[in-house]
Design an enzyme around this catalytic site. Structure first.
Site, PDB file in Angstrom:
ATOM      1  N   ASP A  37      31.491  26.012  35.518  1.00  0.00           N
ATOM      2  CA  ASP A  37      31.158  27.153  36.382  1.00  0.00           C
ATOM      3  C   ASP A  37      30.574  26.616  37.684  1.00  0.00           C
ATOM      4  O   ASP A  37      30.024  25.510  37.719  1.00  0.00           O
ATOM      5  CB  ASP A  37      30.125  28.044  35.673  1.00  0.00           C
ATOM      6  N   ASP A  60      34.040  24.059  41.203  1.00  0.00           N
ATOM      7  CA  ASP A  60      34.380  25.118  42.157  1.00  0.00           C
ATOM      8  C   ASP A  60      35.898  25.179  42.190  1.00  0.00           C
ATOM      9  O   ASP A  60      36.551  24.247  42.675  1.00  0.00           O
ATOM     10  CB  ASP A  60      33.805  24.781  43.541  1.00  0.00           C
ATOM     11  N   VAL A  61      36.473  26.261  41.676  1.00  0.00           N
ATOM     12  CA  VAL A  61      37.933  26.311  41.560  1.00  0.00           C
ATOM     13  C   VAL A  61      38.644  26.252  42.910  1.00  0.00           C
ATOM     14  O   VAL A  61      39.829  25.932  42.967  1.00  0.00           O
ATOM     15  CB  VAL A  61      38.428  27.550  40.766  1.00  0.00           C
ATOM     16  N   TYR A 150      42.275  41.529  46.521  1.00  0.00           N
ATOM     17  CA  TYR A 150      42.158  41.394  45.061  1.00  0.00           C
ATOM     18  C   TYR A 150      43.484  41.768  44.373  1.00  0.00           C
ATOM     19  O   TYR A 150      43.962  41.040  43.499  1.00  0.00           O
ATOM     20  CB  TYR A 150      41.019  42.295  44.587  1.00  0.00           C
ATOM     21  N   LYS A 154      45.670  39.067  42.336  1.00  0.00           N
ATOM     22  CA  LYS A 154      45.847  39.230  40.892  1.00  0.00           C
ATOM     23  C   LYS A 154      47.323  39.447  40.527  1.00  0.00           C
ATOM     24  O   LYS A 154      47.784  38.966  39.485  1.00  0.00           O
ATOM     25  CB  LYS A 154      44.979  40.377  40.372  1.00  0.00           C
ATOM     26  N   THR A 185      30.422  43.891  33.155  1.00  0.00           N
ATOM     27  CA  THR A 185      29.879  42.560  33.470  1.00  0.00           C
ATOM     28  C   THR A 185      29.137  42.670  34.807  1.00  0.00           C
ATOM     29  O   THR A 185      29.289  43.668  35.522  1.00  0.00           O
ATOM     30  CB  THR A 185      30.996  41.504  33.630  1.00  0.00           C
TER      31      THR A 185
HETATM   32  N1  LIG Z   1      34.656  42.899  34.881  1.00  0.00           N
HETATM   33  C1  LIG Z   1      35.779  43.559  35.123  1.00  0.00           C
HETATM   34  O1  LIG Z   1      35.814  44.811  35.108  1.00  0.00           O
HETATM   35  C2  LIG Z   1      37.062  42.821  35.371  1.00  0.00           C
HETATM   36  C3  LIG Z   1      38.252  43.551  35.348  1.00  0.00           C
HETATM   37  C4  LIG Z   1      39.451  42.899  35.581  1.00  0.00           C
HETATM   38  C5  LIG Z   1      39.462  41.548  35.838  1.00  0.00           C
HETATM   39  N2  LIG Z   1      38.297  40.856  35.863  1.00  0.00           N
HETATM   40  C6  LIG Z   1      38.367  39.424  36.136  1.00  0.00           C
HETATM   41  O2  LIG Z   1      37.762  38.730  35.076  1.00  0.00           O
HETATM   42  C7  LIG Z   1      37.253  37.482  35.554  1.00  0.00           C
HETATM   43  C8  LIG Z   1      35.819  37.316  35.070  1.00  0.00           C
HETATM   44  O3  LIG Z   1      35.046  38.348  35.632  1.00  0.00           O
HETATM   45  P1  LIG Z   1      33.650  38.834  35.029  1.00  0.00           P
HETATM   46  O4  LIG Z   1      33.655  40.308  35.145  1.00  0.00           O
HETATM   47  O5  LIG Z   1      33.384  38.178  33.730  1.00  0.00           O
HETATM   48  O6  LIG Z   1      32.674  38.283  36.194  1.00  0.00           O
HETATM   49  P2  LIG Z   1      31.270  37.531  36.167  1.00  0.00           P
HETATM   50  O7  LIG Z   1      30.780  37.633  37.559  1.00  0.00           O
HETATM   51  O8  LIG Z   1      30.408  38.039  35.054  1.00  0.00           O
HETATM   52  O9  LIG Z   1      31.665  36.012  35.833  1.00  0.00           O
HETATM   53  C9  LIG Z   1      32.400  35.243  36.742  1.00  0.00           C
HETATM   54  C10 LIG Z   1      31.949  33.797  36.615  1.00  0.00           C
HETATM   55  O10 LIG Z   1      32.766  33.011  37.503  1.00  0.00           O
HETATM   56  C11 LIG Z   1      31.923  32.066  38.147  1.00  0.00           C
HETATM   57  N3  LIG Z   1      32.522  31.651  39.420  1.00  0.00           N
HETATM   58  C12 LIG Z   1      32.535  32.362  40.585  1.00  0.00           C
HETATM   59  N4  LIG Z   1      33.112  31.642  41.553  1.00  0.00           N
HETATM   60  C13 LIG Z   1      33.488  30.466  40.996  1.00  0.00           C
HETATM   61  C14 LIG Z   1      34.132  29.313  41.510  1.00  0.00           C
HETATM   62  N5  LIG Z   1      34.492  29.224  42.806  1.00  0.00           N
HETATM   63  N6  LIG Z   1      34.390  28.282  40.657  1.00  0.00           N
HETATM   64  C15 LIG Z   1      33.983  28.354  39.351  1.00  0.00           C
HETATM   65  N7  LIG Z   1      33.353  29.424  38.829  1.00  0.00           N
HETATM   66  C16 LIG Z   1      33.104  30.462  39.635  1.00  0.00           C
HETATM   67  C17 LIG Z   1      30.605  32.811  38.344  1.00  0.00           C
HETATM   68  O11 LIG Z   1      29.525  31.926  38.596  1.00  0.00           O
HETATM   69  C18 LIG Z   1      30.488  33.561  37.036  1.00  0.00           C
HETATM   70  O12 LIG Z   1      29.806  32.814  36.045  1.00  0.00           O
HETATM   71  C19 LIG Z   1      37.429  37.505  37.073  1.00  0.00           C
HETATM   72  O13 LIG Z   1      38.587  36.804  37.425  1.00  0.00           O
HETATM   73  C20 LIG Z   1      37.607  38.985  37.387  1.00  0.00           C
HETATM   74  O14 LIG Z   1      38.366  39.186  38.551  1.00  0.00           O
HETATM   75  C21 LIG Z   1      37.080  41.443  35.630  1.00  0.00           C
END
Ligand SMILES: NC(=O)c1ccc[n+]([C@@H]2O[C@H](COP(=O)([O-])OP(=O)(O)OC[C@H]3O[C@@H](n4cnc5c(N)ncnc54)[C@H](O)[C@@H]3O)[C@@H](O)[C@H]2O)c1
Length: 259
Positions: A37, A60-61, A150, A154, A185
């Site tokens: 992360d 960092d991705v 976004y 996606k 989240t």
């Molecule tokens: N929560 C939702 O409703 C939802 C819906 C659809 C898709 N998503 C997708 O699911 C994935 C996870 O989201 P989440 O809701 O668990 O979010 P979250 O914010 O709880 O977790 C995301 C994690 O990614 C890490 N991160 C951010 N930038 C980064 C980087 N450059 N390199 C490495 N790590 C990094 C953050 O530190 C965090 O720990 C994301 O891709 C999001 O777009 C989430």
């Protein structure tokens, strides 16, 4: 013995939300988990919570070198990488006519180019039987006003997943994605904390509730394990049926609230 027992598993974005729930489930099923992360402190704390052989790495991705080092280092230290889950993502909203190019670019860098780095360097160190899963979004198929970067990123990730599955099939590496709807989240508290927006999401979800990170983790476990050994190039909707209705007009709600 479970289907992922003993498998080296890299969870990117594993310090929070969907990634963390998935890391917990995979670890409970016996996988050796690396929490990767950008938030190094939180990743280290999460690895400590998991205990056992869990470890953490800062990544960092958006930085290809950092992703390369993560996968090469993990394969060298632990012998292989068998499962990768990519959860890193961000949404910087704005209507197209107002959206600054930097926000657009940042969203694409993180959600799409980051996923490309992850799939590329993960696949390079993987062998037959390995599985890569990315988290895309309901917005890969459902447009949302104000979410141009976004939605585009996606949707691109859904197609990237299919191309990668096509290319990596002959190496025995499976590549899939999950498209969640609204999951509770930290990423979406700006939506769930506004009652009129929350109500619109609920109205547009046939099963009538938000997702929990554990709902997505169960699908991650399936796609990561041999239970899905003949599944590749799949983009799986996990959204309570929300893809059957329409995406809420979040920007209109916000504009109404701000008068
Ligand atoms: N929560 C939702 O409703 C939802 C819906 C659809 C898709 N998503 C997708 O699911 C994935 C996870 O989201 P989440 O809701 O668990 O979010 P979250 O914010 O709880 O977790 C995301 C994690 O990614 C890490 N991160 C951010 N930038 C980064 C980087 N450059 N390199 C490495 N790590 C990094 C953050 O530190 C965090 O720990 C994301 O891709 C999001 O777009 C989430």
């Amino acid at each position: 013995m479970s289907a992922v027992s003993g498998r080296t598993t890299v969870v990117i974005g594993g310090a929070s939300g969907i990634g963390w729930a998935s890391a917990q489930l995979l670890a409970a099923e016996g996988a050796t988990v690396v929490i990767a992360d950008i938030d190094a402190d939180q990743a280290a704390a999460r690895a400590g919570e998991l205990g056992g052989g869990a470890r953490s790495v800062r990544v960092d991705v958006t930085d290809e070198e950092s992703v390369r080092a993560l996968f090469e280092g993990t394969a060298s230290d632990l012998g292989s990488v068998d499962i990768t889950l990519n959860c890193a993502g961000v949404n910087l909203p704005g209507m197209i006519v107002d959206l600054d190019a930097a926000s657009w670019q940042r969203t694409l860098d993180l959600c799409l180019t980051g996923a490309f780095h992850v799939i590329k360097h993960s696949a390079r160190v993987m062998g037959a039987g390995a599985a890569i899963t990315s988290i895309t979004s309901l917005n890969a198929r459902q447009p949302a006003a104000g979410f141009a970067g976004y939605c585009a990123a996606k949707a691109g990730l859904a197609m990237l997943t299919q191309v990668a599955a096509l290319e990596l099939g002959e190496k025995g590496i499976r590549v899939n994605a999950i498209s969640p709807g609204l999951v509770e989240t930290p990423l979406v508290t700006g939506l769930t904390s506004v009652p009129v927006i929350q109500d619109d999401f609920t109205d547009n979800t046939p099963l009538g509730r938000n997702g929990q990170p554990s709902d997505v983790a169960q699908a991650v476990l399936y796609l990561s394990s041999d239970a899905s050994s003949w599944v590749t190039g799949e983009v799986l909707d996990i959204n309570g049926g929300a893809h059957l209705r329409r995406y809420p007009d979040v920007m209109k709600h916000l504009a109404t609230l701000s008068g």
